[in-house]
Design an enzyme around this catalytic site. Structure first.
Site, mmCIF file in Angstrom:
data_model
loop_
_atom_site.group_PDB
_atom_site.id
_atom_site.type_symbol
_atom_site.label_atom_id
_atom_site.label_comp_id
_atom_site.label_asym_id
_atom_site.label_seq_id
_atom_site.Cartn_x
_atom_site.Cartn_y
_atom_site.Cartn_z
ATOM 1 N N LEU A 62 0.750 -1.315 0.041
ATOM 2 C CA LEU A 62 0.079 -0.141 -0.006
ATOM 3 C C LEU A 62 0.770 1.179 -0.045
ATOM 4 C CD1 LEU A 62 -2.718 -1.330 2.668
ATOM 5 C CD2 LEU A 62 -2.753 -1.377 0.272
ATOM 6 N N HIS A 106 -3.420 4.084 -2.062
ATOM 7 C CA HIS A 106 -4.509 3.447 -1.579
ATOM 8 C C HIS A 106 -5.092 3.925 -0.365
ATOM 9 C CE1 HIS A 106 -1.563 0.202 -3.655
ATOM 10 N NE2 HIS A 106 -2.735 0.184 -4.256
#
Length: 281
Positions: free
Chosen positions: A33, A37
């Protein structure tokens, strides 16, 4: 935050939320991530009662010779980041859980997948739509959030959702960029310092196109020429495509009119990066 790895447990949790009248916001990811995100997760957190994030490196969307085996994975790191963004459930199934022995069903959206990334990555979007359709059926979200950086993917998922009457609202969220303009991507970690600097040519080419459009340029061939010249001036860059298409149907246009998508795919060293810009004239 709860970690769920089985489909049965995930579906049971989602059913419980529905019984209690809670809305579910969903962010599907392949993990590793980054701030892009997290922006999607925060949007979901603001709008929905519960937030689910999936982490699944989907083998179906990688072609031969692509980076499936080396795609960055770090569930502990991702769990910490997701929890910091207020996520309620992290759904992290295995490939065996998602595609058990004997699996033979696929979802294929035609036309929208023929150009751009679909042309150079055959089978990619079939893998994307198959896994997203499965995830929608497992998680049962009310709203799903996707980044505009994968603009063709966003259009394809919207088409699939509409055509299959899936009860999910698909929300696109603007591209999140580094301070110097590079579109955030999990694959950026692959880049050497020299390649990282060279990668800025994508956002620089889009900025040049925007200047021309704001100055009145509407000829697509001329815009593509300028973008191409800007990118090829960077020695480490090799163009996969420079395309200007209708943003809804992903079909080529000759003159800018309405809402159009300027999309780039460029290899920097061994790494293939994408970027895009939506313009409305």
């Amino acid at each position: 935050m709860r970690l769920i790895e089985s489909i049965r447990e995930m579906t049971a949790w989602s059913r419980e939320q529905a019984r209690e009248g809670r809305t579910i916001g969903f962010v599907p990811t392949m993990g590793y991530l980054h701030e892009g995100h997290l922006t999607l997760m925060r949007r979901a957190r603001e709008a929905c009662d519960r937030v689910v994030v999936s982490i699944f490196v989907n083998p179906l969307q990688f072609g031969a010779g692509e980076d499936f085996a080396e795609y960055p994975r770090d569930l502990i790191r991702d769990s910490r980041l997701a929890e910091s963004a207020g996520v309620d459930v992290l759904f992290a199934p295995s490939a065996r859980e998602m595609y058990p022995k004997g699996y033979h069903t696929f979802v294929d959206v035609e036309r929208l997948t023929e150009g751009l990334c679909g042309a150079s990555r055959p089978g990619h979007f079939r893998g994307v739509t198959t896994v997203v359709c499965k995830l929608f059926n497992i998680v049962r979200p009310d709203v799903a959030y996707f980044g505009q950086k994968d603009a063709q993917q966003l259009a394809v998922i919207r088409r699939m959702t509409e055509d299959l009457n899936l009860p999910v609202s698909v929300v696109g969220v603007p591209i999140v960029r580094e301070a110097d303009g590079l579109a955030m991507s999990s694959r950026n970690v692959y880049l050497s310092p020299q390649e990282r600097q060279a990668a800025l040519v994508l956002s620089r080419a889009l900025a040049r196109a925007r200047e021309l459009i704001e100055g009145g340029e509407r000829d697509v061939a001329r815009l593509r020429q300028i973008i191409t010249e800007t990118i090829t001036a960077e020695p480490l860059a090799a163009i996969d495509y420079v395309s200007i298409v209708d943003n809804r149907f992903i079909q080529p246009v000759e003159t800018l009119a309405g809402e159009c998508l300027i999309a780039l795919a460029v290899r920097i060293g061994k790494r293939r990066l994408i970027d895009n810009m939506v313009v409305e004239v």
